[in-house]
Design an enzyme around this catalytic site. Structure first.
Site, PDB file in Angstrom:
ATOM      1  N   ASN A 194      -4.240   9.064   3.576  1.00 26.75           N
ATOM      2  CA  ASN A 194      -3.054   8.451   4.175  1.00 26.75           C
ATOM      3  C   ASN A 194      -3.052   8.402   5.696  1.00 26.75           C
ATOM      4  O   ASN A 194      -2.502   7.467   6.296  1.00 26.75           O
ATOM      5  CB  ASN A 194      -1.799   9.199   3.726  1.00 26.75           C
ATOM      6  CG  ASN A 194      -1.523   9.068   2.249  1.00 26.75           C
ATOM      7  OD1 ASN A 194      -2.026   8.156   1.594  1.00 26.75           O
ATOM      8  ND2 ASN A 194      -0.721   9.973   1.710  1.00 26.75           N
ATOM      9  N   HIS A 213       0.526   4.316  -2.787  1.00 24.26           N
ATOM     10  CA  HIS A 213       0.255   5.698  -2.413  1.00 24.26           C
ATOM     11  C   HIS A 213       1.426   6.606  -2.775  1.00 24.26           C
ATOM     12  O   HIS A 213       1.224   7.803  -2.988  1.00 24.26           O
ATOM     13  CB  HIS A 213      -0.069   5.787  -0.922  1.00 24.26           C
ATOM     14  CG  HIS A 213      -1.445   5.301  -0.593  1.00 24.26           C
ATOM     15  ND1 HIS A 213      -2.294   5.975   0.261  1.00 24.26           N
ATOM     16  CD2 HIS A 213      -2.138   4.202  -1.003  1.00 24.26           C
ATOM     17  CE1 HIS A 213      -3.435   5.309   0.366  1.00 24.26           C
ATOM     18  NE2 HIS A 213      -3.364   4.224  -0.388  1.00 24.26           N
ATOM     19  N   ARG A 232       0.830  -1.207   0.000  1.00 28.43           N
ATOM     20  CA  ARG A 232       0.000   0.000   0.000  1.00 28.43           C
ATOM     21  C   ARG A 232       0.868   1.261   0.000  1.00 28.43           C
ATOM     22  O   ARG A 232       0.545   2.242  -0.690  1.00 28.43           O
ATOM     23  CB  ARG A 232      -0.930  -0.006   1.212  1.00 28.43           C
ATOM     24  CG  ARG A 232      -1.862   1.196   1.278  1.00 28.43           C
ATOM     25  CD  ARG A 232      -2.848   1.082   2.416  1.00 28.43           C
ATOM     26  NE  ARG A 232      -3.819   0.030   2.177  1.00 28.43           N
ATOM     27  CZ  ARG A 232      -4.766  -0.330   3.039  1.00 28.43           C
ATOM     28  NH1 ARG A 232      -4.853   0.281   4.209  1.00 28.43           N
ATOM     29  NH2 ARG A 232      -5.619  -1.287   2.743  1.00 28.43           N
ATOM     30  N   HIS A 265      -5.915  -5.829  -3.417  1.00 25.89           N
ATOM     31  CA  HIS A 265      -6.798  -5.940  -2.254  1.00 25.89           C
ATOM     32  C   HIS A 265      -7.113  -7.382  -1.900  1.00 25.89           C
ATOM     33  O   HIS A 265      -7.965  -7.631  -1.035  1.00 25.89           O
ATOM     34  CB  HIS A 265      -8.090  -5.157  -2.501  1.00 25.89           C
ATOM     35  CG  HIS A 265      -7.927  -3.680  -2.342  1.00 25.89           C
ATOM     36  ND1 HIS A 265      -8.921  -2.770  -2.631  1.00 25.89           N
ATOM     37  CD2 HIS A 265      -6.862  -2.930  -1.928  1.00 25.89           C
ATOM     38  CE1 HIS A 265      -8.485  -1.545  -2.398  1.00 25.89           C
ATOM     39  NE2 HIS A 265      -7.232  -1.618  -1.973  1.00 25.89           N
TER      40      HIS A 265
END
Length: 339
Positions: free
Chosen positions: A102, A74, A70, A201
């Site tokens: 975040n 990001h 992740r 995911h």
């Protein structure tokens, strides 16, 4: 599920927008100045060092794989894959860690700190934090059963961050299909990339705050109210009460195999059991034409998913901020720019 536009003429306008954006941005992620052998002579053991530390981290807690993956996502969605997400706030710099997508979502920074420390001990001042994060994300996937891919390297660390872009560029859990696809297209990532990369995911968890609207909204209608889905929905509602509170309670994004990188995520979408609205939209939105076909393909063929995920991860990992490449640095600490 709810969509941002209705089918018909607006659908045609959206498809035209896709073509236009893809034409402008489609080549942006395809040819960066990165190579596979960038550290061959300057730090020949870097891949082994990163892999060994990631192996320790995942063995200590399998959830660490999702945390690092992740972080990489990001990072790349803001200014390209330049390590900007790793920067702490200072008097002179506002970082990305406190941006809305975040602040309660990203963890694992200390994992990258430990890897950086080990790499610096072996090769001081050579390997960028951006490269470390990109390689670590690949190794995280491998260590929980996912595919291997070669990682081109040679990134520089940004001397800046963008709180504003973090708030606008990163997809959010309750967005509809159009908004999600647009954010990928804006970076030069295709609809196919969108569906394949969403398969990340298959590991990780989400906070109650990010799935409350889904489970008290159309979850039951998309899942068809089967006995198994009803049991799971009841468990989710116990974890995440409707009346508020429990915002930080968590549930796995893929409750079938939460610590294994596989294609179970797509099976859940076929069953209407995607935990996040942004996930289920890939299959259930009235505009899910191409995306629905891809979900079905990856649910039936794990090899096809793994192959496309690997390709799309390289493509995303090659997103670069030209300013960072030209004027960037190799940080001594991933949390702060060099003095």
């Amino acid at each position: 599920m709810a969509a941002l536009f209705y089918p018909g003429i607006l659908t045609m306008q959206f498809l035209a927008a896709i073509a236009f954006i893809s034409g402008i941005l489609g080549s942006g992620a395809s040819d960066p100045p990165l190579t596979l052998d960038y550290y061959a002579s300057s730090c020949p053991n870097v891949l082994e060092i990163i892999h060994q530390e990631m192996e320790r981290e995942v063995l200590s807690d399998p959830r660490n794989a999702a945390l690092v993956l992740r972080l990489h996502f990001h990072d790349c969605f803001v200014q390209g894959c330049d390590g900007s997400v790793l920067l702490d706030d200072t008097v002179m710099l506002r970082g990305e860690k406190t941006a809305s997508p975040n602040i309660n979502s990203l963890k694992g920074f200390e994992i990258i700190d430990r890897i950086k420390s080990n790499v610096e001990s072996e090769c001081p001042g050579i390997v960028s934090c951006a490269d470390i994060l990109t390689i670590a994300a690949r190794d995280a996937v491998i260590l929980v059963g996912g595919p291997y891919w070669d990682v081109p390297v040679g990134r520089k660390d940004s001397r800046s961050a963008s709180y504003e872009l973090a708030n606008t560029n990163i997809p959010t859990p309750n967005q509809g299909l159009i908004a999600i696809i647009y954010k990928f297209l804006y970076l030069g990532l295709s609809v196919t990339d969108t569906v394949a990369l969403s398969g990340a995911h298959t590991i990780g968890v989400a906070r109650c705050e990010n799935f409350r609207a889904r489970i008290y909204g159309d979850y039951e209608s998309t899942s068809g109210g089967s006995p198994l889905s009803e049991v799971h929905l009841s468990q989710l509602k116990s974890t995440c009460p409707a009346a508020g509170g429990g915002d930080n309670n968590i549930a796995p994004l893929d409750y079938e195999t939460p610590y294994t990188f596989d294609n179970s995520y797509y099976h859940l979408l076929l069953n209407g059991e995607g935990l996040l609205n942004s996930d289920q939209e890939l299959y259930s939105s009235v505009l899910a034409l191409q995306t629905k076909q891809l979900v079905e393909q990856y649910a039936l063929d794990v090899a096809a998913f793994f192959q496309q995920f690997s390709v799309s991860m390289v493509k995303m990992g090659n997103l670069m901020n030209p300013d960072s490449f030209l004027n960037g640095e190799v940080r001594k600490s991933c949390r702060f720019i060099n003095a």
